[in-house]
Design a protein around this motif. Sequence first.
Motif, PDB file in Angstrom:
ATOM      1  N   THR A 285     -20.623  80.409  62.595  1.00 29.50           N
ATOM      2  CA  THR A 285     -21.038  79.778  63.851  1.00 29.50           C
ATOM      3  C   THR A 285     -21.627  80.812  64.798  1.00 29.50           C
ATOM      4  O   THR A 285     -22.631  80.558  65.470  1.00 29.50           O
ATOM      5  CB  THR A 285     -19.831  79.095  64.529  1.00 29.50           C
TER       6      THR A 285
ATOM      7  N   GLU B 246     -18.515  63.453  63.322  1.00 29.60           N
ATOM      8  CA  GLU B 246     -18.670  64.911  63.180  1.00 29.60           C
ATOM      9  C   GLU B 246     -20.066  65.381  63.581  1.00 29.60           C
ATOM     10  O   GLU B 246     -20.224  66.433  64.177  1.00 29.60           O
ATOM     11  CB  GLU B 246     -18.388  65.320  61.730  1.00 29.60           C
ATOM     12  N   ASN B 247     -21.090  64.594  63.215  1.00 25.94           N
ATOM     13  CA  ASN B 247     -22.458  65.054  63.469  1.00 25.94           C
ATOM     14  C   ASN B 247     -22.859  64.930  64.944  1.00 25.94           C
ATOM     15  O   ASN B 247     -23.680  65.705  65.425  1.00 25.94           O
ATOM     16  CB  ASN B 247     -23.456  64.282  62.601  1.00 25.94           C
TER      17      ASN B 247
ATOM     18  N   GLN C 150     -21.869  68.052  66.757  1.00 25.24           N
ATOM     19  CA  GLN C 150     -22.698  69.170  66.299  1.00 25.24           C
ATOM     20  C   GLN C 150     -24.066  69.116  66.973  1.00 25.24           C
ATOM     21  O   GLN C 150     -24.563  70.110  67.512  1.00 25.24           O
ATOM     22  CB  GLN C 150     -22.884  69.099  64.779  1.00 25.24           C
TER      23      GLN C 150
ATOM     24  N   SER D  33     -23.849  69.833  70.722  1.00 25.39           N
ATOM     25  CA  SER D  33     -23.597  71.227  71.111  1.00 25.39           C
ATOM     26  C   SER D  33     -24.894  72.038  71.076  1.00 25.39           C
ATOM     27  O   SER D  33     -25.145  72.849  71.971  1.00 25.39           O
ATOM     28  CB  SER D  33     -22.532  71.852  70.206  1.00 25.39           C
TER      29      SER D  33
ATOM     30  N   TYR E 223     -32.036  73.406  62.091  1.00 25.28           N
ATOM     31  CA  TYR E 223     -30.703  72.835  61.847  1.00 25.28           C
ATOM     32  C   TYR E 223     -30.864  71.558  61.032  1.00 25.28           C
ATOM     33  O   TYR E 223     -31.707  70.711  61.367  1.00 25.28           O
ATOM     34  CB  TYR E 223     -30.038  72.456  63.169  1.00 25.28           C
TER      35      TYR E 223
ATOM     36  N   ILE F  26     -28.820  68.505  60.391  1.00 21.29           N
ATOM     37  CA  ILE F  26     -27.580  67.858  60.830  1.00 21.29           C
ATOM     38  C   ILE F  26     -27.453  66.496  60.162  1.00 21.29           C
ATOM     39  O   ILE F  26     -28.195  65.564  60.477  1.00 21.29           O
ATOM     40  CB  ILE F  26     -27.529  67.726  62.364  1.00 21.29           C
TER      41      ILE F  26
ATOM     42  N   ALA G 174     -25.516  71.814  59.117  1.00 22.93           N
ATOM     43  CA  ALA G 174     -24.436  71.297  59.965  1.00 22.93           C
ATOM     44  C   ALA G 174     -23.974  70.005  59.305  1.00 22.93           C
ATOM     45  O   ALA G 174     -24.622  68.967  59.438  1.00 22.93           O
ATOM     46  CB  ALA G 174     -24.943  71.046  61.381  1.00 22.93           C
TER      47      ALA G 174
ATOM     48  N   MET H  35     -22.541  75.101  60.493  1.00 27.51           N
ATOM     49  CA  MET H  35     -21.664  74.508  61.486  1.00 27.51           C
ATOM     50  C   MET H  35     -20.781  73.533  60.712  1.00 27.51           C
ATOM     51  O   MET H  35     -21.247  72.493  60.256  1.00 27.51           O
ATOM     52  CB  MET H  35     -22.496  73.787  62.536  1.00 27.51           C
TER      53      MET H  35
ATOM     54  N   ALA I  12     -18.752  72.599  65.768  1.00 26.21           N
ATOM     55  CA  ALA I  12     -19.304  72.146  67.050  1.00 26.21           C
ATOM     56  C   ALA I  12     -18.487  72.697  68.208  1.00 26.21           C
ATOM     57  O   ALA I  12     -19.037  73.183  69.211  1.00 26.21           O
ATOM     58  CB  ALA I  12     -19.324  70.624  67.085  1.00 26.21           C
TER      59      ALA I  12
ATOM     60  N   TYR J 109     -19.191  76.351  68.645  1.00 26.11           N
ATOM     61  CA  TYR J 109     -20.525  76.559  69.225  1.00 26.11           C
ATOM     62  C   TYR J 109     -20.473  76.335  70.748  1.00 26.11           C
ATOM     63  O   TYR J 109     -21.005  77.115  71.523  1.00 26.11           O
ATOM     64  CB  TYR J 109     -21.523  75.603  68.572  1.00 26.11           C
TER      65      TYR J 109
ATOM     66  N   GLY K 299     -17.334  68.100  71.059  1.00 27.52           N
ATOM     67  CA  GLY K 299     -16.771  69.095  70.147  1.00 27.52           C
ATOM     68  C   GLY K 299     -15.394  69.559  70.580  1.00 27.52           C
ATOM     69  O   GLY K 299     -14.411  69.460  69.837  1.00 27.52           O
TER      70      GLY K 299
END
Lengths: 291, 425
Positions: free
Chosen positions: A42, A71-72, A75, A78, A179, A181, A204, A226, A232, A235, A255
């Motif tokens: 991270t 979860e996403n 992420q 953040s 990223y 994600i 991520a 991530m 997250a 971060y 997060g």
Amino acid sequence: MWRLLARLDRIHRKVIYVILLVAAAIPFFFDIRLPLYIWDDTRTIHELTDTCPKDKVVVICSNWDPGSQSENWPQYESVVSHCMMKGIKLVVFSLDSNVIAPQMAETINEKQAALYGRHYGVDWVNLGFTRGAPLMMGTIGRNIKSAYPTDYKGSATNDYGKLPIMKNVNSCKDFRIIYLIEYQATNDWMVWLDPTGSTPIVYASAGIVSGNWYPYIQSGQIKGMMAGIRGAAEYEQLTDEKYGERYKGRKDLRGGKMIVPLAFGYLVIIMFIVIGNVGTIAVKKLKGSAK
Amino acid sequence: MNARKALVAFMTFIGGLYFILEFVVPPTLPLATTTGIALSKKVPVFTIQTKDGLPMSVPADSSVSFFIMRRNKAGDFQSTEQKSREIFPGQVATIRTRAITVGAFNDKGERLDDSGNPIILKPGEVPFTTDGLEASQMGIAYQKVVGRIRDNGEANINTLQPGEIVYVEVRDATIKNIDRGELVLLVKDKQRTLKIGNASVIMRNLRRSQPEEINIHQVNLGDTISIGPNTLFRDQRDTASQFNSVIGTLALGMGLLSLGMVNLRKLKKKESEWYTSIIFFVAIVGGVFAGIGKYQPSGTSFRLFSDTMVLQIIGAMGTAIFSLLSFYLASAAYRAFRIRTFEAGLMMVTALIIMFGQTPFGMYISGWIPQDFQALWLPNISAWILRVPSSAFIRALTFGAMLGAIATALRYWLNMERPAGMGDD
């Protein structure tokens, strides 16, 4: 004694469900914050993003949907909050995802942009959705405007009056970092996006699949990761440590909030694993003494 | 073999062939390609005429990029970056001649670049920055002319902060003449001077990845370079990609059409649970309106409807289903992680370390260990397990799976397997 402990060998699943529900719900009623240990994966991606030069952009392939938003969402939030706060230019697109993925992403973009006074087309752009992976990944790397001739709102990506941010975004050489994600992004990105491997790629993904990416971090094909809500939360903490008061939206980000019920949930699971083993040992003892 | 099968087999073969060619066919003609170590270079020089008729000579070094206006899929003209080898005499192009990082002022009050040299613009050059907000509010797109620009070739750029980048372009210039440059390579201990032609492709061979196509100005002394005539195949990659995208999108539409027909038949014949088909059509109509509403500005009722559909209904349902997994996970972990054998015990201990490593509690438990022995902190042990033993296992698994995938792909490609939807025969 052993007879009593042996009952722990067969706890009804409904008991487990209720205790897990209560444990995961407690942090929603009390504001609990837990200190985090920051993983190198991270830290690396945070530094890469934070040091984005003015002539480059941070790119996010936002392929997450309601199924994996637990979860996403944190992420994505953040990274976006960090970029919006610092004024790092952001290009977002979706590829072969659920078709509502761009709308989910835009909800967060607009909220964070309002907080830091950023403007669509100038500080960020959402290019919407297209299909055709993995070939399209190569096209994004070579000429992103060919892959996305219009943005999410229908403006041409070469209309620099409406989208001045796109003026200097042509190929992956203009990406500071990309990223990916989603619940579990495909490995194809490493092969197709930039065959020279010089564009930093970050996965991520959901915590449960994050173990898949460590071989690629070791080989240098991806620069960092991530991992689930933990990634997250880390971060967010890194941004908070660096910018403090300037990072004014942090308390509302998911997060730092969601890591607490997750941690409590893990504790319950660990507790039941221990209890189950105590029960198993007790049953063995009882069987041994019966013989 | 009937016609439909033959067509599917043919299309599968062509598709597979494309994928193989994409990776296997070299970008330059093999027998006409020269490979050697770069010793020196002469960069191309483009002689152009600006919109105002002024002649200009542009050496194509690392700061120069070329943009040509082309129609995109939406039918609009789009500025597309071109490689210098894709530019020919007679074309009209926008040439970005350089990027300047603005520095401080000198004693005379002139703006310097970050190397301390005065910023001089030639007649015909247009400077602009990318902080497009101010520019777009002024209604002149990204074009923001800064400072004073005089035709005698002097310019002071004084409205920017040090460190900001200014791009300089010559817009809509006509290419009059091109000297493509030359490259001196060491080939088998002999120096060879190679003239770069219109169709020459320069590839830099990399130690750790595929060769990359570069422009002559990007050649560094000591690079291993291959030069040869273009096979034209690589230039069609974007077309193939767009074809792939169209096919994928058609599949999406066909799926919807097929679902609609199935549900319509169910309704007509009043089959069991026919009312679910009504829900299907209501959801489709709702989805269409939500899709249109997402383009509306924030705060309008149409947009509110769209956000409610996506975030409050679809989002909530998706999350609810996904979150059920955690309850099953807890129940399964309770039943599965029992120390019945040594291996099971090993697995349980590993799982506990990984779980503690993923939560803040890992540091609560192991944080008392002095920093000199931080390798023993639970998050660090967890990281070691993931990076070493787990990675080794994943590599082996992936390698085996990929060998199997290659074998299966070859069977499909050569029509040795029965394609889906082709019946039992």
